[in-house]
Design a protein around this motif. Sequence first.
Motif: not given
Length: 74
Positions: A32-57
């Motif tokens: 999350q980035i705060n830029f001039l009072g705006l919250k910008i959410d940048a997420s990498n969905e494939s990275g999250k999916q890989q993380g969940y696969i690691y946790i499941g394993a």
Amino acid sequence: MNTTKLIGAALIILSLSLAYIGINKISDSTTQINFLGLKIDASNESGKQQGYIYIGAAILLFGGGIYTLKSKNQ
């Protein structure tokens, strides 16, 4: 030491390391980035999916390690 107990302990240690890697992948994929009072959410969905696969394993390996340690086959 019995070989099955050694394998069970190795599975548990491997599962803990996979869980650590998975948690780090998920947290690194969300920013999350705060830029001039705006919250910008940048997420990498494939990275999250890989993380969940690691946790499941990790959960599966942990269960296998516990089962191997508690087996009556000594």
